[in-house]
Design a protein around this motif. Structure first.
Motif, PDB file in Angstrom:
ATOM      1  N   ASN A   1      43.057  32.504 -70.037  1.00 49.87           N
ATOM      2  CA  ASN A   1      44.322  32.210 -70.579  1.00 49.87           C
ATOM      3  C   ASN A   1      45.246  33.394 -71.255  1.00 49.87           C
ATOM      4  OD1 ASN A   1      44.172  29.593 -69.461  1.00 49.87           O
ATOM      5  ND2 ASN A   1      43.402  28.585 -71.483  1.00 49.87           N
ATOM      6  N   THR A   2      44.887  34.564 -70.539  1.00 51.33           N
ATOM      7  CA  THR A   2      45.250  35.664 -70.924  1.00 51.33           C
ATOM      8  C   THR A   2      46.133  36.377 -69.928  1.00 51.33           C
ATOM      9  OG1 THR A   2      43.331  37.054 -70.637  1.00 51.33           O
ATOM     10  CG2 THR A   2      43.787  36.041 -72.899  1.00 51.33           C
ATOM     11  N   LEU A   3      46.813  37.477 -70.312  1.00 53.76           N
ATOM     12  CA  LEU A   3      47.472  38.573 -69.423  1.00 53.76           C
ATOM     13  C   LEU A   3      47.095  39.859 -69.987  1.00 53.76           C
ATOM     14  CD1 LEU A   3      49.919  38.361 -67.258  1.00 53.76           C
ATOM     15  CD2 LEU A   3      51.358  38.611 -69.109  1.00 53.76           C
ATOM     16  N   SER A   4      46.555  40.609 -68.975  1.00 52.81           N
ATOM     17  CA  SER A   4      46.166  41.991 -69.371  1.00 52.81           C
ATOM     18  C   SER A   4      47.155  42.938 -68.561  1.00 52.81           C
ATOM     19  CB  SER A   4      44.726  42.184 -68.872  1.00 52.81           C
ATOM     20  OG  SER A   4      43.889  41.449 -69.071  1.00 52.81           O
ATOM     21  N   ILE A   5      47.716  43.943 -69.460  1.00 51.63           N
ATOM     22  CA  ILE A   5      48.509  44.895 -68.988  1.00 51.63           C
ATOM     23  C   ILE A   5      47.611  46.244 -68.691  1.00 51.63           C
ATOM     24  CG2 ILE A   5      50.493  46.168 -69.417  1.00 51.63           C
ATOM     25  CD1 ILE A   5      51.417  43.804 -71.108  1.00 51.63           C
ATOM     26  N   VAL A   6      47.700  46.582 -67.570  1.00 51.69           N
ATOM     27  CA  VAL A   6      46.750  47.866 -67.217  1.00 51.69           C
ATOM     28  C   VAL A   6      47.653  49.068 -67.128  1.00 51.69           C
ATOM     29  CG1 VAL A   6      45.102  48.879 -65.632  1.00 51.69           C
ATOM     30  CG2 VAL A   6      44.954  46.438 -66.213  1.00 51.69           C
ATOM     31  N   ASP A   7      47.581  50.108 -67.830  1.00 46.37           N
ATOM     32  CA  ASP A   7      48.184  51.297 -67.869  1.00 46.37           C
ATOM     33  C   ASP A   7      47.718  51.930 -66.482  1.00 46.37           C
ATOM     34  OD1 ASP A   7      48.408  54.420 -68.015  1.00 46.37           O
ATOM     35  OD2 ASP A   7      49.784  53.828 -69.905  1.00 46.37           O
ATOM     36  N   ARG A   8      48.589  52.303 -65.509  1.00 47.44           N
ATOM     37  CA  ARG A   8      47.979  52.795 -64.371  1.00 47.44           C
ATOM     38  C   ARG A   8      47.725  54.354 -64.320  1.00 47.44           C
ATOM     39  NH1 ARG A   8      51.841  56.025 -61.401  1.00 47.44           N
ATOM     40  NH2 ARG A   8      53.594  56.154 -62.281  1.00 47.44           N
ATOM     41  N   ALA A   9      48.268  55.026 -65.215  1.00 51.11           N
ATOM     42  CA  ALA A   9      47.865  56.453 -65.489  1.00 51.11           C
ATOM     43  C   ALA A   9      46.521  56.599 -66.241  1.00 51.11           C
ATOM     44  CB  ALA A   9      48.716  57.162 -66.183  1.00 51.11           C
ATOM     45  N   ALA A  10      46.202  55.662 -67.116  1.00 49.48           N
ATOM     46  CA  ALA A  10      45.099  55.679 -68.131  1.00 49.48           C
ATOM     47  C   ALA A  10      43.988  55.101 -67.255  1.00 49.48           C
ATOM     48  CB  ALA A  10      45.212  55.082 -69.361  1.00 49.48           C
ATOM     49  N   GLY A  11      44.165  54.048 -66.602  1.00 45.55           N
ATOM     50  CA  GLY A  11      43.290  53.341 -65.902  1.00 45.55           C
ATOM     51  C   GLY A  11      42.564  52.341 -66.786  1.00 45.55           C
ATOM     52  N   LYS A  12      43.141  51.958 -67.992  1.00 46.95           N
ATOM     53  CA  LYS A  12      42.558  50.855 -68.678  1.00 46.95           C
ATOM     54  C   LYS A  12      43.610  49.859 -69.255  1.00 46.95           C
ATOM     55  CE  LYS A  12      43.352  53.556 -72.946  1.00 46.95           C
ATOM     56  NZ  LYS A  12      42.894  54.243 -73.933  1.00 46.95           N
ATOM     57  N   VAL A  13      43.139  48.743 -69.502  1.00 45.79           N
ATOM     58  CA  VAL A  13      43.732  47.690 -70.210  1.00 45.79           C
ATOM     59  C   VAL A  13      44.411  48.304 -71.639  1.00 45.79           C
ATOM     60  CG1 VAL A  13      43.775  45.169 -71.286  1.00 45.79           C
ATOM     61  CG2 VAL A  13      42.541  45.741 -69.120  1.00 45.79           C
ATOM     62  N   VAL A  14      45.630  48.142 -71.842  1.00 44.82           N
ATOM     63  CA  VAL A  14      46.357  48.714 -73.059  1.00 44.82           C
ATOM     64  C   VAL A  14      46.845  47.394 -73.966  1.00 44.82           C
ATOM     65  CG1 VAL A  14      46.864  51.090 -72.129  1.00 44.82           C
ATOM     66  CG2 VAL A  14      48.391  49.002 -71.714  1.00 44.82           C
ATOM     67  N   LYS A  15      46.936  46.112 -73.325  1.00 41.92           N
ATOM     68  CA  LYS A  15      47.390  45.053 -74.028  1.00 41.92           C
ATOM     69  C   LYS A  15      46.844  43.931 -73.421  1.00 41.92           C
ATOM     70  CE  LYS A  15      50.611  43.490 -77.065  1.00 41.92           C
ATOM     71  NZ  LYS A  15      50.654  43.647 -78.638  1.00 41.92           N
ATOM     72  N   GLU A  16      46.490  42.745 -74.464  1.00 40.37           N
ATOM     73  CA  GLU A  16      46.214  41.715 -73.970  1.00 40.37           C
ATOM     74  C   GLU A  16      47.142  40.613 -74.576  1.00 40.37           C
ATOM     75  OE1 GLU A  16      43.481  40.115 -72.040  1.00 40.37           O
ATOM     76  OE2 GLU A  16      42.795  41.892 -71.428  1.00 40.37           O
TER      77      GLU A  16
END
Length: 151
Positions: free
Chosen positions: A29-44
């Protein structure tokens, strides 16, 4: 590159201008925001029950998430990365909800069409009023949906 997100990652959409990937994690029950340049989740971000599909308005201002078991479509301000509204699709909040699944936004960004798997209809949402304005009957178990203009 494999980027771990939340449990049950399924629905995802690529932001039209930043290229960030927003992933609905139905088991968490979350939304992950993945920074494409960094290749990692930056916000949940927390969501309603069973975030199933994600889409954006054409201008990228808003992300919409269908919460299948919660019976709602949530609207997130994509720039601020925060929930701004939830549109109730069925009104009874039970396991017999309409089950909003697939969704798409018209090119004008004024309406969102939501395939309701248990309800056997397409809910038409007015994004400015943040309300269901129409229901279009559909066959059994609608899920995927897309927008096309017929000339």
């Amino acid at each position: 590159v494999v980027v771990p997100t939340g449990a049950g990652a399924e629905g995802l959409a690529v932001h039209p201008t930043t290229g960030d990937v927003w992933v609905g994690n139905r088991g968490a029950n979350t939304l992950s925001i993945v920074d494409r340049a960094a290749g990692k989740v930056v916000k949940e971000l927390p969501t309603g029950d069973f975030p199933f599909r994600v889409t954006f308005t054409a201008d990228g201002a808003f992300a919409l998430v269908s919460c299948a078991e919660g019976g709602e479509v949530q609207i997130f301000d994509a720039g601020k990365r925060e929930l701004v509204a939830a549109i109730d699709i069925h009104g009874d909040s039970s396991e017999l909800s309409a089950m909003p699944m697939g969704l798409c936004v018209d090119p004008d960004g004024k309406r969102c069409y939501v395939a309701c798997g248990r309800g056997e209809f397409i809910a038409v949402l007015d994004l400015e009023r943040r309300a269901v304005i129409h229901r279009i009957p559909a066959g059994r178990g609608p899920d995927g949906i897309a927008f096309a203009r017929v000339r």
